[in-house]
Design an enzyme around this catalytic site. Structure first.
Site, PDB file in Angstrom:
ATOM      1  N   LYS A 109      54.684  39.105  19.239  1.00 53.81           N
ATOM      2  CA  LYS A 109      53.328  39.307  19.747  1.00 53.81           C
ATOM      3  C   LYS A 109      52.269  39.031  18.673  1.00 53.81           C
ATOM      4  O   LYS A 109      51.136  38.699  18.985  1.00 53.81           O
ATOM      5  CB  LYS A 109      53.157  40.737  20.270  1.00 53.81           C
ATOM      6  CG  LYS A 109      54.178  41.180  21.308  1.00 53.81           C
ATOM      7  CD  LYS A 109      54.045  40.392  22.606  1.00 53.81           C
ATOM      8  CE  LYS A 109      54.751  41.055  23.779  1.00 53.81           C
ATOM      9  NZ  LYS A 109      56.221  41.085  23.699  1.00 53.81           N
TER      10      LYS A 109
HETATM   11  C1  LIG Z   1      57.171  40.916  24.681  1.00 58.89           C
HETATM   12  C2  LIG Z   1      58.548  40.654  24.195  1.00 58.89           C
HETATM   13  C3  LIG Z   1      59.431  39.855  24.919  1.00 58.89           C
HETATM   14  C4  LIG Z   1      59.072  39.274  26.267  1.00 58.89           C
HETATM   15  O1  LIG Z   1      58.067  38.320  26.161  1.00 58.89           O
HETATM   16  P1  LIG Z   1      57.212  37.921  27.469  1.00 58.89           P
HETATM   17  O2  LIG Z   1      56.174  36.996  26.964  1.00 58.89           O
HETATM   18  O3  LIG Z   1      56.629  39.202  27.977  1.00 58.89           O
HETATM   19  O4  LIG Z   1      58.148  37.310  28.429  1.00 58.89           O
HETATM   20  C5  LIG Z   1      60.675  39.606  24.378  1.00 58.89           C
HETATM   21  N1  LIG Z   1      61.052  40.124  23.206  1.00 58.89           N
HETATM   22  C6  LIG Z   1      60.231  40.922  22.481  1.00 58.89           C
HETATM   23  C7  LIG Z   1      60.720  41.488  21.204  1.00 58.89           C
HETATM   24  C8  LIG Z   1      58.949  41.195  22.944  1.00 58.89           C
HETATM   25  O5  LIG Z   1      58.141  41.978  22.216  1.00 58.89           O
END
Ligand SMILES: *Cc1c(COP(=O)(O)O)cnc(C)c1O
Length: 494
Positions: A109
């Site tokens: 993120k």
């Molecule tokens: C948010 C997240 C995901 C999923 O990603 P999306 O964009 O919501 O599909 C997968 N792995 C981790 C560690 C995340 O923080």
């Protein structure tokens, strides 16, 4: 550039409005009206991460100005990333893992949320808006902390994060509730991520609250991946990863690769789909889910059915039944048929499901992995290659194995690695044979570090002694009241 609502093609807005509004007033998401072409691939080969970012953000958000974008990119992707390349590709056997977790909060993120505050400030400036912005965010664990980190102490912005009380890992919770910054507020919700997400959406659509916020000179925006300003920066690492493969002679320029993405809200994999639409040679998009396998069923049967219990797994950031960004994919795949999308999304709210039979989703493969498989995958990668992954990445790895077995499609692949294993220490440690019974979280991480020879990230180490600053845990129907309390507006007992 213009952006169009997935639920009303007449609702077309500027870059600035798309970023500021976060979600369209008609409930839809903003999608780009056209996909700019990346053009000649060769010209991207020698660019570093920041230069590719400037190229992509400049293509989608030219109104923000190239100088402003460059300055923002230099500040967003600086040495708060522990990786000089920002997002490195790591060889593991004949697989390539794209590690997206070397930012300040140890999950992918950070790739978008370190730049989003700058995009929002820039949008405010071109829209000539001089109000305080309230960022509201629902989190399945990682978005919350990355958003808090990105927005803490940013002037003119307040940020509020709602997380499901029992739906995040210990480290994820600690990261959030110890957050500093006068402009931050973190609130636990008695419920799961979908409750937090639908609660935030309801606040966005609450006209009384909107009026109250107006009167106090606040505007609402979102740091969730429903915001187009979150999505576009994620295209960058797919291009960067592809070019890294060419540079290392893993592939020829122009050769198609497959991309494997551990998926929750469908934002990360959608960015790969956008990269493909812009001309990056991508073959299959492999959508990996945990036991909350709504998307697997959707890609196999054409019916999106959320009528099931949300299960809490060791990959909490994927514990989601309503994958918001799928709406954008459907919009693009169904010829931007806004009426159809509105109907289907209404079905989802009213009936809990919709069907999209006959839709061509051939570019996408969906499958899922259960807990025992995840443990097996973590252990296998560690024993065979000395490579340690977190449970989300292990889901992707296991689904990739299933894909290979089913299809024998041996094109080169990038597996997206989304979090540090130290964010999910209990599962990772027990998977590689460490006895974690009666151990406290930090002792588990210490054992994990000792056994694997990998240093505990310093930001995790520091958490142990950080004071808790956010204590609230509330019922879902109190979310709005918490917003009013945070801003100190209105009568909360109204
Ligand atoms: C948010 C997240 C995901 C999923 O990603 P999306 O964009 O919501 O599909 C997968 N792995 C981790 C560690 C995340 O923080």
């Amino acid at each position: 550039m213009k952006f169009v609502s997935t639920r009303n093609r007449e609702n077309i807005v500027s870059t600035g409005q798309a970023i500021l509004q976060g979600i369209s007033r008609d409930g839809g998401l903003f999608a780009p009206c056209i996909f700019p072409s990346i053009g000649d691939l060769e010209s991207l080969l020698e660019l570093d991460y920041r230069e590719i970012a400037l190229f992509i953000l400049g293509s989608f958000f030219p109104e923000l100005g190239m100088d402003y974008l460059k300055e923002s990119i230099d500040k967003a992707y600086d040495d708060k990333f522990q990786d000089k390349e920002i997002a490195s590709l790591v060889d593991v056997g004949d697989m390539e893992f794209l590690e997206l977790y070397h930012g300040p909060t140890l999950a992918f993120k950070d790739m978008a949320l370190s730049i989003l505050p700058y995009l929002i400030r820039g949008a405010e400036s071109i829209e000539k808006i001089d109000k305080e912005i309230l960022i509201l965010t629902a989190t399945s664990g990682d978005t919350g902390k990355a958003a808090l980190e990105g927005f803490a102490n940013v002037k003119g912005i307040k940020i509020m994060v709602f997380y499901p009380e029992n739906g995040v890992s210990n480290i994820q919770r600690l990261q959030m509730i110890t957050q500093e910054g006068d402009n931050t507020m973190v609130v636990g919700i008695k419920g799961n991520f979908d409750h937090a997400q639908s609660g935030v959406k309801a606040i966005f659509n609450d006209m009384d609250l909107k009026e109250l916020l107006d009167r106090h000179d606040y505007i609402l925006s979102s740091a969730n991946s429903i915001n187009i300003g979150r999505l576009i920066p994620q295209i960058v690492y797919y291009i960067h990863g592809y070019m890294s493969m060419v540079k290392r002679n893993k592939i020829q320029m122009g050769e198609e690769i497959n991309i494997v993405v551990p998926t929750g809200n469908f934002g990360n994999i959608l960015a790969a789909y956008y990269a493909k639409n812009m001309g990056l040679p991508i073959g299959k998009l492999i959508c990996a889910s945990n036991e909350n396998n709504v998307l697997t069923d959707f890609f196999n049967k054409g019916v999106y059915d959320s009528r099931r219990e949300l299960l809490l797994t060791s990959s909490p950031s994927m514990d989601i039944l309503i994958s918001s960004n799928l709406e954008r994919l459907l919009f693009h795949l169904r010829g931007e048929d806004d009426k159809l999308i509105s109907r289907k999304m209404e079905d989802l709210v009213k009936r809990g499901y919709y069907d999209m039979e006959g839709m061509d989703t051939q570019d996408i493969y969906g499958n899922y992995a259960v807990e025992e498989e995840i443990s097996w995958g973590i252990n296998h990668l560690f024993q065979k290659y000395g490579y340690l992954v977190d449970p989300h990445t292990a889901v992707a790895y296991m689904v990739y194995r299933k894909y290979l077995e089913e299809t024998k499609d041996h094109r080169k692949a990038i597996i997206v690695s989304t979090a540090s294993p130290f964010k999910f220490g209990g599962k990772v440690a027990s998977s590689i044979g460490i006895d974690i019974r009666d151990e406290d979280e930090f002792d588990i991480l210490k054992s994990l570090s000792e056994k694997t020879g990998i240093d505990m990230p310093s930001s995790v180490e520091r958490l142990r002694d950080k004071p808790v600053r956010h204590h609230s845990v509330v019922d879902r129907d109190e979310m709005k009241a918490m917003v009013m309390k945070f801003l100190n507006i209105g009568d909360i007992y109204d």
